[in-house]
Design a protein around this motif. Structure first.
Motif, PDB file in Angstrom:
ATOM      1  N   ALA A  17       3.916   6.352  12.696  1.00  0.00           N
ATOM      2  CA  ALA A  17       2.738   5.747  12.552  1.00  0.00           C
ATOM      3  C   ALA A  17       2.366   5.011  14.004  1.00  0.00           C
ATOM      4  CB  ALA A  17       2.197   4.998  11.520  1.00  0.00           C
ATOM      5  N   SER A  18       0.991   5.072  14.333  1.00  0.00           N
ATOM      6  CA  SER A  18       0.770   4.199  15.473  1.00  0.00           C
ATOM      7  C   SER A  18      -0.698   3.720  15.365  1.00  0.00           C
ATOM      8  CB  SER A  18       0.471   5.262  16.781  1.00  0.00           C
ATOM      9  OG  SER A  18      -0.220   6.295  16.505  1.00  0.00           O
ATOM     10  N   LEU A  19      -0.866   2.504  16.252  1.00  0.00           N
ATOM     11  CA  LEU A  19      -2.241   1.901  16.367  1.00  0.00           C
ATOM     12  C   LEU A  19      -2.962   2.234  17.508  1.00  0.00           C
ATOM     13  CD1 LEU A  19      -1.223  -1.560  15.012  1.00  0.00           C
ATOM     14  CD2 LEU A  19      -2.726  -0.089  13.834  1.00  0.00           C
ATOM     15  N   GLU A  20      -4.213   2.041  17.681  1.00  0.00           N
ATOM     16  CA  GLU A  20      -5.102   2.186  19.067  1.00  0.00           C
ATOM     17  C   GLU A  20      -4.822   0.879  19.926  1.00  0.00           C
ATOM     18  OE1 GLU A  20      -9.104   3.043  18.761  1.00  0.00           O
ATOM     19  OE2 GLU A  20      -8.547   5.015  17.336  1.00  0.00           O
ATOM     20  N   ASP A  21      -4.689  -0.171  19.232  1.00  0.00           N
ATOM     21  CA  ASP A  21      -4.623  -1.557  19.799  1.00  0.00           C
ATOM     22  C   ASP A  21      -3.992  -2.615  18.949  1.00  0.00           C
ATOM     23  OD1 ASP A  21      -4.670  -3.592  21.880  1.00  0.00           O
ATOM     24  OD2 ASP A  21      -7.007  -3.880  21.434  1.00  0.00           O
ATOM     25  N   THR A  22      -3.429  -3.643  19.162  1.00  0.00           N
ATOM     26  CA  THR A  22      -2.709  -4.588  18.452  1.00  0.00           C
ATOM     27  C   THR A  22      -3.527  -5.677  18.170  1.00  0.00           C
ATOM     28  OG1 THR A  22      -1.485  -5.379  19.954  1.00  0.00           O
ATOM     29  CG2 THR A  22      -0.542  -3.563  18.946  1.00  0.00           C
ATOM     30  N   ASN A  23      -4.469  -5.884  18.932  1.00  0.00           N
ATOM     31  CA  ASN A  23      -5.405  -7.096  18.828  1.00  0.00           C
ATOM     32  C   ASN A  23      -6.903  -6.934  18.645  1.00  0.00           C
ATOM     33  OD1 ASN A  23      -5.812 -10.004  19.199  1.00  0.00           O
ATOM     34  ND2 ASN A  23      -5.484 -10.162  21.149  1.00  0.00           N
ATOM     35  N   TYR A  24      -7.241  -7.235  17.479  1.00  0.00           N
ATOM     36  CA  TYR A  24      -8.934  -6.626  17.190  1.00  0.00           C
ATOM     37  C   TYR A  24      -9.731  -8.065  17.044  1.00  0.00           C
ATOM     38  CZ  TYR A  24      -6.858  -2.134  16.342  1.00  0.00           C
ATOM     39  OH  TYR A  24      -6.344  -0.979  16.703  1.00  0.00           O
ATOM     40  N   TYR A  25     -10.857  -8.015  17.692  1.00  0.00           N
ATOM     41  CA  TYR A  25     -11.884  -9.137  17.429  1.00  0.00           C
ATOM     42  C   TYR A  25     -12.767  -8.766  16.369  1.00  0.00           C
ATOM     43  CZ  TYR A  25     -15.618 -12.250  18.918  1.00  0.00           C
ATOM     44  OH  TYR A  25     -16.743 -12.987  18.590  1.00  0.00           O
ATOM     45  N   PRO A  84      -7.720   1.846  12.395  1.00  0.00           N
ATOM     46  CA  PRO A  84      -7.310   2.840  11.963  1.00  0.00           C
ATOM     47  C   PRO A  84      -5.743   3.036  12.221  1.00  0.00           C
ATOM     48  CG  PRO A  84      -8.495   3.457  14.061  1.00  0.00           C
ATOM     49  CD  PRO A  84      -8.691   2.086  13.607  1.00  0.00           C
ATOM     50  N   VAL A  85      -4.983   3.423  11.192  1.00  0.00           N
ATOM     51  CA  VAL A  85      -3.520   3.353  11.463  1.00  0.00           C
ATOM     52  C   VAL A  85      -3.429   4.829  11.407  1.00  0.00           C
ATOM     53  CG1 VAL A  85      -1.294   3.058  10.486  1.00  0.00           C
ATOM     54  CG2 VAL A  85      -2.940   1.305  10.570  1.00  0.00           C
ATOM     55  N   SER A  86      -2.731   5.648  12.478  1.00  0.00           N
ATOM     56  CA  SER A  86      -2.620   7.057  12.533  1.00  0.00           C
ATOM     57  C   SER A  86      -1.178   7.389  11.987  1.00  0.00           C
ATOM     58  CB  SER A  86      -2.977   7.564  13.974  1.00  0.00           C
ATOM     59  OG  SER A  86      -4.177   7.279  14.206  1.00  0.00           O
ATOM     60  N   VAL A  87      -1.001   8.215  11.297  1.00  0.00           N
ATOM     61  CA  VAL A  87       0.412   8.574  10.861  1.00  0.00           C
ATOM     62  C   VAL A  87       0.607  10.059  11.408  1.00  0.00           C
ATOM     63  CG1 VAL A  87       1.747   9.467   8.897  1.00  0.00           C
ATOM     64  CG2 VAL A  87       0.287   7.597   8.406  1.00  0.00           C
ATOM     65  N   ASP A  88       1.690   9.819  12.300  1.00  0.00           N
ATOM     66  CA  ASP A  88       1.860  11.083  13.257  1.00  0.00           C
ATOM     67  C   ASP A  88       2.854  11.914  12.571  1.00  0.00           C
ATOM     68  OD1 ASP A  88       0.184   9.928  15.108  1.00  0.00           O
ATOM     69  OD2 ASP A  88       1.821   8.562  15.886  1.00  0.00           O
ATOM     70  N   GLU A  89       3.997  11.449  12.018  1.00  0.00           N
ATOM     71  CA  GLU A  89       4.841  12.230  11.121  1.00  0.00           C
ATOM     72  C   GLU A  89       4.896  12.145   9.627  1.00  0.00           C
ATOM     73  OE1 GLU A  89       8.703  12.167  13.024  1.00  0.00           O
ATOM     74  OE2 GLU A  89       7.834  11.853  15.189  1.00  0.00           O
ATOM     75  N   HIS A  90       5.110  13.059   8.912  1.00  0.00           N
ATOM     76  CA  HIS A  90       5.122  12.908   7.424  1.00  0.00           C
ATOM     77  C   HIS A  90       6.341  12.870   6.959  1.00  0.00           C
ATOM     78  CE1 HIS A  90       0.673  13.237   7.159  1.00  0.00           C
ATOM     79  NE2 HIS A  90       0.573  14.145   8.022  1.00  0.00           N
ATOM     80  N   GLY A  91       6.611  12.095   5.755  1.00  0.00           N
ATOM     81  CA  GLY A  91       8.134  12.127   5.102  1.00  0.00           C
ATOM     82  C   GLY A  91       7.908  10.551   4.257  1.00  0.00           C
ATOM     83  N   ILE A 135       0.919  -1.085  -0.097  1.00  0.00           N
ATOM     84  CA  ILE A 135      -0.014   0.062   0.075  1.00  0.00           C
ATOM     85  C   ILE A 135       0.813   1.361  -0.129  1.00  0.00           C
ATOM     86  CG2 ILE A 135      -0.153  -0.040   2.503  1.00  0.00           C
ATOM     87  CD1 ILE A 135      -2.929   1.186   2.314  1.00  0.00           C
ATOM     88  N   GLU A 136       0.557   2.293  -0.768  1.00  0.00           N
ATOM     89  CA  GLU A 136       1.186   3.522  -0.757  1.00  0.00           C
ATOM     90  C   GLU A 136       0.241   4.528  -0.369  1.00  0.00           C
ATOM     91  OE1 GLU A 136       3.330   6.465  -3.916  1.00  0.00           O
ATOM     92  OE2 GLU A 136       3.648   4.364  -4.384  1.00  0.00           O
ATOM     93  N   THR A 137       0.445   5.595   0.538  1.00  0.00           N
ATOM     94  CA  THR A 137      -0.357   6.414   1.055  1.00  0.00           C
ATOM     95  C   THR A 137       0.575   7.528   1.591  1.00  0.00           C
ATOM     96  OG1 THR A 137      -2.227   7.176   2.700  1.00  0.00           O
ATOM     97  CG2 THR A 137      -0.388   5.621   3.352  1.00  0.00           C
ATOM     98  N   ASP A 138      -0.046   9.031   1.607  1.00  0.00           N
ATOM     99  CA  ASP A 138       0.640   9.926   2.263  1.00  0.00           C
ATOM    100  C   ASP A 138       0.086  10.220   3.675  1.00  0.00           C
ATOM    101  OD1 ASP A 138      -1.788  11.181   1.541  1.00  0.00           O
ATOM    102  OD2 ASP A 138      -1.087  12.655   0.069  1.00  0.00           O
ATOM    103  N   ASP A 139      -0.930   9.678   4.251  1.00  0.00           N
ATOM    104  CA  ASP A 139      -1.666   9.999   5.429  1.00  0.00           C
ATOM    105  C   ASP A 139      -2.104   8.638   6.131  1.00  0.00           C
ATOM    106  OD1 ASP A 139      -2.514  11.702   7.300  1.00  0.00           O
ATOM    107  OD2 ASP A 139      -3.640  12.824   6.061  1.00  0.00           O
ATOM    108  N   SER A 140      -2.742   9.130   7.115  1.00  0.00           N
ATOM    109  CA  SER A 140      -3.189   8.013   8.037  1.00  0.00           C
ATOM    110  C   SER A 140      -4.110   7.216   6.726  1.00  0.00           C
ATOM    111  CB  SER A 140      -4.247   8.463   9.264  1.00  0.00           C
ATOM    112  OG  SER A 140      -3.307   9.376  10.240  1.00  0.00           O
ATOM    113  N   PHE A 141      -4.229   6.081   7.317  1.00  0.00           N
ATOM    114  CA  PHE A 141      -5.119   4.929   6.441  1.00  0.00           C
ATOM    115  C   PHE A 141      -5.941   3.887   7.440  1.00  0.00           C
ATOM    116  CE2 PHE A 141      -0.979   3.229   6.733  1.00  0.00           C
ATOM    117  CZ  PHE A 141      -1.068   2.174   6.988  1.00  0.00           C
ATOM    118  N   VAL A 142      -6.757   3.293   6.893  1.00  0.00           N
ATOM    119  CA  VAL A 142      -7.548   2.230   7.678  1.00  0.00           C
ATOM    120  C   VAL A 142      -7.157   0.795   7.072  1.00  0.00           C
ATOM    121  CG1 VAL A 142      -9.953   1.600   8.157  1.00  0.00           C
ATOM    122  CG2 VAL A 142      -9.380   3.922   7.890  1.00  0.00           C
ATOM    123  N   ILE A 143      -7.143   0.088   7.955  1.00  0.00           N
ATOM    124  CA  ILE A 143      -7.114  -1.355   7.563  1.00  0.00           C
ATOM    125  C   ILE A 143      -8.693  -1.992   7.568  1.00  0.00           C
ATOM    126  CG2 ILE A 143      -6.208  -3.747   8.092  1.00  0.00           C
ATOM    127  CD1 ILE A 143      -3.802  -2.415   9.504  1.00  0.00           C
TER     128      ILE A 143
END
Length: 194
Positions: A54-62, A72-79, A23-31
């Motif tokens: 980037a960061s995740l709210e949690d790592t284990n999803y039901y 959601p995958v939050s991108v905190d810094e751009h580059g 996947i290629e993106t320039d900002d936060s994205f959703v799995i």
């Protein structure tokens, strides 16, 4: 709308994972996880390079049976960053890796304009029958919808003050001023309602 990484779980067999290679993106994205079978858990891990920006709210999803979950995958810094996402189902029974390329956001400041703006009234919306009533008031309308009301109220207050002053001072000059205020308020009311 953020970019999406589509993930299919339990599509062919229990704990199977179908993911794109990258996947290629320039900002936060959703799995976007679509579960085609029984309820289960999906584990998500960002590698060291990706977790630095980037960061995740949690790592284990039901994920419920026959349902979809958004992670959601939050991108905190751009580059420009190259990293990987590790996805696991069935408590590690199946694991897949997705290459992630984060790019610089496009900050050209351009605004897309469609052809409807070239037409007269292109940006206006149609009014409903309730909105186009004769007095302009709709149920639950505010003073902002009827600007004449505050003006009329202030005019009535001015007349009351003028009459009170004429009564208190009992002067012909003050009485003439009160009459002038009264006539001015009547004229302003007529112009507002007209």
């Amino acid at each position: 709308m953020p970019d999406e990484l589509p993930v299919d779980v339990n599509r062919r067999e229990r704990n199977s994972l179908n993911v794109p290679a990258s996947i290629e993106t320039d900002d936060s994205f959703v799995i976007r996880v679509r579960n085609h079978g029984n309820a289960g858990r999906v584990h998500v891990h960002l590698d060291e390079d990706l977790s630095a920006v980037a960061s995740l709210e949690d790592t284990n999803y039901y994920v419920e049976a026959q349902s979809t979950a958004a992670i959601p995958v939050s991108v905190d810094e751009h580059g420009v960053v190259h990293g990987k996402i590790k996805l696991s189902a069935g408590y590690g029974a199946t694991t897949r890796w997705v290459d992630v390329k984060l790019t610089e956001p496009d900050d050209t400041g351009s605004v897309e304009v469609d052809e409807s703006l070239a037409e007269p009234g292109g940006g206006e919306r149609e009014t409903t029958d309730e909105e186009s009533s004769t007095d302009g008031a709709t149920p639950g309308s505010t003073l902002a919808d009827r600007p004449a009301l505050p003006v009329l109220a202030l005019g009535a207050l001015a007349v009351a003050v003028a009459i009170g002053a004429a009564t208190a001072f009992q002067s012909g000059l003050v009485a003439a001023g009160a009459v002038a205020v009264f006539v001015a308020v009547l004229l302003a009311g007529y112009l507002l309602v007209r």
